[in-house]
Design a protein around this motif. Structure first.
Motif, short mmCIF file in Angstrom:
data_model
loop_
_atom_site.label_atom_id
_atom_site.label_comp_id
_atom_site.label_asym_id
_atom_site.label_seq_id
_atom_site.Cartn_x
_atom_site.Cartn_y
_atom_site.Cartn_z
N VAL A 160 -28.89 8.25 -25.40
CA VAL A 160 -29.10 7.39 -26.57
C VAL A 160 -28.82 8.25 -27.80
N MET A 161 -27.76 7.89 -28.54
CA MET A 161 -27.40 8.71 -29.69
C MET A 161 -26.95 7.84 -30.86
N GLY A 162 -26.78 8.49 -31.98
CA GLY A 162 -26.43 7.79 -33.20
C GLY A 162 -27.67 7.59 -34.06
N GLY A 163 -27.49 7.06 -35.23
CA GLY A 163 -28.60 6.89 -36.16
C GLY A 163 -29.72 6.01 -35.63
N ASN A 164 -29.37 4.96 -34.89
CA ASN A 164 -30.40 4.06 -34.36
C ASN A 164 -31.26 4.72 -33.29
N ALA A 165 -30.77 5.79 -32.70
CA ALA A 165 -31.55 6.49 -31.67
C ALA A 165 -32.83 7.10 -32.25
N ARG A 166 -32.89 7.21 -33.56
CA ARG A 166 -34.10 7.74 -34.21
C ARG A 166 -35.24 6.73 -34.27
N MET A 167 -34.94 5.47 -33.95
CA MET A 167 -36.00 4.46 -33.98
C MET A 167 -37.01 4.77 -32.88
N PRO A 168 -38.28 4.83 -33.22
CA PRO A 168 -39.31 5.14 -32.22
C PRO A 168 -39.28 4.12 -31.07
N GLY A 169 -39.26 4.64 -29.85
CA GLY A 169 -39.34 3.80 -28.67
C GLY A 169 -38.04 3.17 -28.21
N LEU A 170 -36.91 3.45 -28.89
CA LEU A 170 -35.65 2.81 -28.52
C LEU A 170 -35.23 3.19 -27.10
N GLY A 171 -35.30 4.48 -26.76
CA GLY A 171 -34.91 4.91 -25.42
C GLY A 171 -35.74 4.25 -24.35
N ARG A 172 -37.03 4.18 -24.57
CA ARG A 172 -37.94 3.52 -23.61
C ARG A 172 -37.60 2.05 -23.48
N ARG A 173 -37.32 1.40 -24.60
CA ARG A 173 -36.99 -0.03 -24.56
C ARG A 173 -35.69 -0.28 -23.79
N LEU A 174 -34.67 0.53 -24.05
CA LEU A 174 -33.41 0.39 -23.33
C LEU A 174 -33.61 0.59 -21.83
N GLU A 175 -34.41 1.59 -21.49
CA GLU A 175 -34.70 1.87 -20.09
C GLU A 175 -35.39 0.67 -19.44
N GLU A 176 -36.35 0.09 -20.12
CA GLU A 176 -37.06 -1.08 -19.58
C GLU A 176 -36.13 -2.27 -19.40
N GLU A 177 -35.25 -2.51 -20.39
CA GLU A 177 -34.32 -3.63 -20.29
C GLU A 177 -33.32 -3.43 -19.15
N MET A 178 -32.80 -2.23 -19.03
CA MET A 178 -31.85 -1.96 -17.95
C MET A 178 -32.53 -2.09 -16.59
N ARG A 179 -33.77 -1.64 -16.50
CA ARG A 179 -34.51 -1.74 -15.24
C ARG A 179 -34.72 -3.21 -14.86
N ARG A 180 -35.04 -4.01 -15.84
CA ARG A 180 -35.28 -5.43 -15.59
C ARG A 180 -34.01 -6.14 -15.11
N ILE A 202 -33.06 4.73 -13.15
CA ILE A 202 -32.67 4.54 -14.54
C ILE A 202 -33.41 5.56 -15.40
N ARG A 203 -32.63 6.26 -16.23
CA ARG A 203 -33.24 7.27 -17.08
C ARG A 203 -32.43 7.38 -18.37
N THR A 204 -33.12 7.37 -19.49
CA THR A 204 -32.46 7.58 -20.78
C THR A 204 -32.90 8.94 -21.33
N TRP A 205 -32.06 9.48 -22.19
CA TRP A 205 -32.35 10.76 -22.82
C TRP A 205 -31.84 10.71 -24.25
N THR A 206 -32.67 11.14 -25.19
CA THR A 206 -32.28 11.20 -26.59
C THR A 206 -32.25 12.66 -27.00
N PRO A 207 -31.11 13.17 -27.46
CA PRO A 207 -31.03 14.57 -27.88
C PRO A 207 -31.84 14.82 -29.14
N GLY A 208 -32.12 16.06 -29.41
CA GLY A 208 -32.89 16.42 -30.60
C GLY A 208 -32.23 15.96 -31.89
N ASP A 209 -30.91 16.02 -31.96
CA ASP A 209 -30.16 15.54 -33.12
C ASP A 209 -29.22 14.44 -32.64
#
Length: 104
Positions: free
Chosen positions: A7-27, A35-42
């Motif tokens: 998960v990258m780009g400016g929107n990746a800074r939104m709190p909980g975005l990675g978790r939400r994407l993971e939940e949607e993909m799992r569903r 299913i696993r998402t990862w957000t880099p430090g930058d």
């Protein structure tokens, strides 16, 4: 493919975005898919740095050997190995289009 979603780009800074994407993909995915998402430090500079590293370390034909054209892409969409994953993305795109959003 679904266990290595970056998960990258400016929107990746939104709190909980990675978790939400993971939940949607799992569903939307078949049970048993890991299913696993990862957000880099930058997340904003991550894609750029990766492209820079690829361009500086690869040979002249690297882009052509690491990319696919439309004909190859369409052929892969019809293959049985990628069909399930593409269906998941199609479902996500439909769901988000209804909400006025686009997956890129």
């Amino acid at each position: 493919m679904l266990r290595n979603v970056v998960v990258m780009g400016g929107n990746a800074r939104m709190p909980g975005l990675g978790r939400r994407l993971e939940e949607e993909m799992r569903r939307l995915s078949p049970s048993g898919y890991e299913i696993r998402t990862w957000t880099p430090g930058d997340p904003v500079g991550y894609a750029w740095r990766g492209a820079r590293e690829f361009a500086s370390s690869a040979g002249e034909d690297a882009f052509r050997t690491c990319s696919v054209d439309r004909v190859e892409w369409e052929a892969s969409r019809r293959s049985s190995t990628s069909k399930d994953l593409l269906n998941i993305w199609a479902k996500l795109e439909e769901q988000h289009a209804a909400d006025g959003m686009m997956i890129m």
